[in-house]
Design a protein around this motif. Structure first.
Motif, mmCIF file in Angstrom:
data_model
loop_
_atom_site.group_PDB
_atom_site.id
_atom_site.type_symbol
_atom_site.label_atom_id
_atom_site.label_comp_id
_atom_site.label_asym_id
_atom_site.label_seq_id
_atom_site.Cartn_x
_atom_site.Cartn_y
_atom_site.Cartn_z
ATOM 1 N N ARG A 23 1.342 14.087 11.537
ATOM 2 C CA ARG A 23 1.613 12.658 11.504
ATOM 3 C C ARG A 23 0.424 11.916 12.084
ATOM 4 O O ARG A 23 -0.142 12.322 13.095
ATOM 5 N N VAL A 24 0.044 10.822 11.442
ATOM 6 C CA VAL A 24 -1.013 9.957 11.959
ATOM 7 C C VAL A 24 -0.401 8.607 12.313
ATOM 8 O O VAL A 24 0.266 7.985 11.473
ATOM 9 N N ALA A 25 -0.600 8.176 13.541
ATOM 10 C CA ALA A 25 -0.117 6.872 13.995
ATOM 11 C C ALA A 25 -1.305 5.918 14.088
ATOM 12 O O ALA A 25 -2.310 6.232 14.729
ATOM 13 N N LEU A 26 -1.179 4.767 13.434
ATOM 14 C CA LEU A 26 -2.223 3.746 13.442
ATOM 15 C C LEU A 26 -1.716 2.592 14.300
ATOM 16 O O LEU A 26 -0.748 1.921 13.947
ATOM 17 N N ARG A 34 -12.924 3.105 6.380
ATOM 18 C CA ARG A 34 -13.308 4.029 5.306
ATOM 19 C C ARG A 34 -13.389 5.460 5.818
ATOM 20 O O ARG A 34 -12.911 6.405 5.176
ATOM 21 N N GLN A 35 -13.976 5.644 7.005
ATOM 22 C CA GLN A 35 -14.055 6.984 7.591
ATOM 23 C C GLN A 35 -12.673 7.515 7.936
ATOM 24 O O GLN A 35 -12.405 8.714 7.787
ATOM 25 N N GLN A 45 -3.577 -4.580 6.656
ATOM 26 C CA GLN A 45 -3.830 -4.484 5.212
ATOM 27 C C GLN A 45 -5.127 -3.737 4.921
ATOM 28 O O GLN A 45 -5.173 -2.872 4.041
ATOM 29 N N VAL A 46 -6.191 -4.063 5.659
ATOM 30 C CA VAL A 46 -7.485 -3.405 5.444
ATOM 31 C C VAL A 46 -7.383 -1.903 5.697
ATOM 32 O O VAL A 46 -7.831 -1.071 4.893
ATOM 33 N N VAL A 47 -6.789 -1.539 6.823
ATOM 34 C CA VAL A 47 -6.683 -0.122 7.181
ATOM 35 C C VAL A 47 -5.758 0.605 6.206
ATOM 36 O O VAL A 47 -6.062 1.720 5.745
ATOM 37 N N ALA A 48 -4.625 -0.012 5.873
ATOM 38 C CA ALA A 48 -3.679 0.610 4.944
ATOM 39 C C ALA A 48 -4.306 0.788 3.556
ATOM 40 O O ALA A 48 -4.033 1.783 2.865
ATOM 41 N N MET A 86 0.799 -1.219 0.000
ATOM 42 C CA MET A 86 0.000 0.000 0.000
ATOM 43 C C MET A 86 0.837 1.277 0.000
ATOM 44 O O MET A 86 0.306 2.371 0.103
ATOM 45 N N GLY A 87 2.164 1.130 -0.081
ATOM 46 C CA GLY A 87 3.030 2.296 -0.190
ATOM 47 C C GLY A 87 3.407 2.944 1.129
ATOM 48 O O GLY A 87 3.926 4.060 1.149
ATOM 49 N N LEU A 88 3.172 2.251 2.252
ATOM 50 C CA LEU A 88 3.553 2.771 3.562
ATOM 51 C C LEU A 88 4.949 2.257 3.929
ATOM 52 O O LEU A 88 5.308 1.139 3.567
#
Length: 257
Positions: A117-120, A101-102, A159-162, A34-36
């Motif tokens: 920056r967003v940390a997941l 999605r949101q 994977q889903v979130v990315a 996903m390019g992360l």
């Protein structure tokens, strides 16, 4: 096609207490798909570089080798302006909950500033994130799986979130920089970083104890509720400085240190 409104380099995947090297490797593969490229590991419960993790990385070896290890969640997200924790179960204290999605749809606004920056954050394979760890997060993201079989492999969840984050990045050319500003306007100060908020929460608790408003022996979820309030409000850097100034004035007036 114009440049997307944010960079995927502004996203960080954080894994806490991972116990299987293969899951770390598979996460690297999911991220690279996903390019992360920014991976942080908090107190992993296994060796990171193993034949299994390298095999499961399947070509994302550089990402695996470059993963930064931390001893605490606070250190891993210190510079993040938004922290989102993956949560698979309901909590006794409700917290702002979003779908992947949101989350993706919010990224152009959240990452409009290049310093943002967003940390997941993803938890342990067996127990997920603790309540205390989830209380460090502005929001919780929940993948709406089938209720009768809701357990997801760690790398599959990443994977889903990315994937949703990548979709938002690909759609970024449709949004202008002005449209992507926080709250729909051109905000005058950047959002406070996680480390600044943590210093504020520590200061707030210290003052509340000193003035007799908060009894740590009988907490009644006071600090958890105050965390939820301020994290939901998303204070900026100047607002946090003002809030800390108020606390310092209270300490001065009451003779605190």
């Amino acid at each position: 096609m114009s440049d997307p409104s944010f960079s995927l380099d502004q996203l960080r995947i954080v894994l806490i207490g991972t116990s299987h090297p293969g899951n770390i490797g598979a996460t690297c593969r999911a991220m690279k798909n996903m390019g992360l490229s920014d991976l942080a590991l908090v107190a992993p419960r296994c060796e990171v570089q193993t034949s299994d993790s390298i095999s499961r990385a399947s070509g994302a070896d550089a990402l695996l080798a470059g993963a930064v290890q931390h001893t605490t969640l606070e250190a891993a997200v210190a510079d993040a302006t938004l922290v989102v924790g993956a949560s698979a179960r309901s909590r006794t204290l409700p917290w702002p909950m979003i779908t992947p999605r949101q989350l993706g749809e919010s990224l152009p606004a959240e990452l409009a500033g290049r310093q943002a920056r967003v940390a997941l954050v993803f938890g342990r394979e067996d127990t997920g994130l603790t309540n205390a760890e989830l209380q460090h997060c502005h929001r919780h993201v929940h993948i709406p799986t089938d209720a009768e079989f809701s357990s997801l492999n760690l790398a599959a969840a990443v994977q889903v979130v990315a994937y949703e984050c990548r979709l938002a990045w690909l759609a970024g050319a449709e949004h202008s920089r002005s449209d992507a500003a926080p709250f729909g306007i051109d905000w005058d100060n950047p959002p406070a970083e996680h480390a600044d908020l943590e210093r504020y929460f520590a200061h707030l608790e210290r003052v509340l104890i000193a003035i007799g408003f908060h009894d740590p022996e009988k907490p009644r979820q006071l600090m958890a509720r105050l965390r939820r309030l301020y994290l939901r409000a998303r204070p900026d850097t100047l607002e946090v400085n003002i809030l800390r100034g108020i606390l310092s004035a209270i300490e001065k007036r009451t003779g605190g240190r």
